[in-house]
Design an enzyme around this catalytic site. Structure first.
Site, PDB file in Angstrom:
ATOM      1  N   LYS A 138      -3.983 -40.831  36.996  1.00  0.00           N
ATOM      2  CA  LYS A 138      -3.819 -41.947  38.178  1.00  0.00           C
ATOM      3  C   LYS A 138      -2.611 -42.565  38.348  1.00  0.00           C
ATOM      4  CE  LYS A 138      -8.034 -40.605  39.947  1.00  0.00           C
ATOM      5  NZ  LYS A 138      -7.985 -40.044  41.091  1.00  0.00           N
ATOM      6  N   TYR A 196      -7.495 -39.250  32.302  1.00  0.00           N
ATOM      7  CA  TYR A 196      -7.825 -39.861  33.693  1.00  0.00           C
ATOM      8  C   TYR A 196      -6.892 -40.963  34.012  1.00  0.00           C
ATOM      9  CZ  TYR A 196     -10.236 -41.937  37.574  1.00  0.00           C
ATOM     10  OH  TYR A 196     -10.885 -42.255  38.810  1.00  0.00           O
ATOM     11  N   SER A 203      -6.471 -45.297  41.150  1.00  0.00           N
ATOM     12  CA  SER A 203      -7.296 -46.111  40.606  1.00  0.00           C
ATOM     13  C   SER A 203      -6.696 -47.087  39.900  1.00  0.00           C
ATOM     14  CB  SER A 203      -8.405 -45.418  39.699  1.00  0.00           C
ATOM     15  OG  SER A 203      -9.153 -46.216  38.839  1.00  0.00           O
ATOM     16  N   VAL A 237      -7.374 -26.976  44.448  1.00  0.00           N
ATOM     17  CA  VAL A 237      -5.731 -27.456  45.213  1.00  0.00           C
ATOM     18  C   VAL A 237      -4.847 -27.858  43.899  1.00  0.00           C
ATOM     19  CG1 VAL A 237      -6.896 -28.652  47.108  1.00  0.00           C
ATOM     20  CG2 VAL A 237      -6.858 -29.646  44.827  1.00  0.00           C
ATOM     21  N   SER A 268     -16.739 -32.614  49.394  1.00  0.00           N
ATOM     22  CA  SER A 268     -17.957 -31.903  49.571  1.00  0.00           C
ATOM     23  C   SER A 268     -19.139 -33.117  49.482  1.00  0.00           C
ATOM     24  CB  SER A 268     -18.078 -30.831  48.600  1.00  0.00           C
ATOM     25  OG  SER A 268     -18.038 -31.381  47.440  1.00  0.00           O
ATOM     26  N   ALA A 306      -4.072 -41.429  32.731  1.00  0.00           N
ATOM     27  CA  ALA A 306      -2.544 -40.985  32.818  1.00  0.00           C
ATOM     28  C   ALA A 306      -2.587 -40.312  34.350  1.00  0.00           C
ATOM     29  CB  ALA A 306      -2.283 -40.103  31.736  1.00  0.00           C
TER      30      ALA A 306
END
Length: 173
Positions: free
Chosen positions: A161, A157, A144, A65, A15, A159
């Site tokens: 990625k 975050y 990342s 999702v 979006s 963990a």
């Protein structure tokens, strides 16, 4: 992805930002584009309008999702509109506020892991039956480098990625 004959790409988290840019690039390369976001209906419609203004076939689906039912709904709408997915771009992702691990609320851990990692897993799960029966299909999972470095303030975050990297390697094999 620059040579396309009306293949279809699904870009989650499209979006705004990076997801919007990815969707526009695929659309301009000749793909049908499926946009997805779990919230921000107005931004999703704005991205859809951008693509439509360039005569790019587009479907916008508001669906979470990280939720099994939401992901199944997303793929049902894709099948209804375009038939199959040729390329999946798992871009949907979130970060949390800054927390040391001992202060990180379990609900915040679950939110980040669910959106970033479970969402990637579910989209791969539902896309693979489409992708396995065609030539030149792809999955692009956005991760990342921070998962390798880590910081003290964003454990969920990082963990998530790192989990995406492991999941991607498993699917590739």
């Amino acid at each position: 992805f620059m040579e396309s004959k009306k293949k279809t790409v699904l870009v989650t988290g499209s979006s705004r930002g990076i997801g919007r840019a990815i969707a526009l690039a695929f659309g301009r390369a000749g793909y049908n584009v499926v946009l997805n976001a779990s919230k921000s209906a107005a931004q999703l419609e704005e991205t859809k309008s951008l693509l439509e203004s360039e005569a790019i076939p587009v479907l916008a689906v508001l669906a979470d999702v990280s939720d099994y039912e939401g992901c199944k709904l997303l793929f049902a709408k894709i099948e209804e509109t375009f038939g199959m997915v040729d390329v999946l771009v798992n871009n949907a992702g979130v970060n949390s506020k800054e927390y040391f691990i001992e202060d990180l609320p379990e609900s915040e851990w679950a939110r980040v892991i669910n959106i970033n990692l479970t969402g990637t897993f579910l989209c791969c799960k539902y896309a693979l039956p489409h992708l396995k029966v065609q030539k030149n299909s792809s999955i692009i999972n956005i991760a990342s480098v921070c998962w390798q470095i880590g910081t003290s303030m964003f454990p969920a975050y990082h963990a998530s990625k790192g989990g995406i990297i492991g999941l991607t390697r498993s699917i590739a094999r």
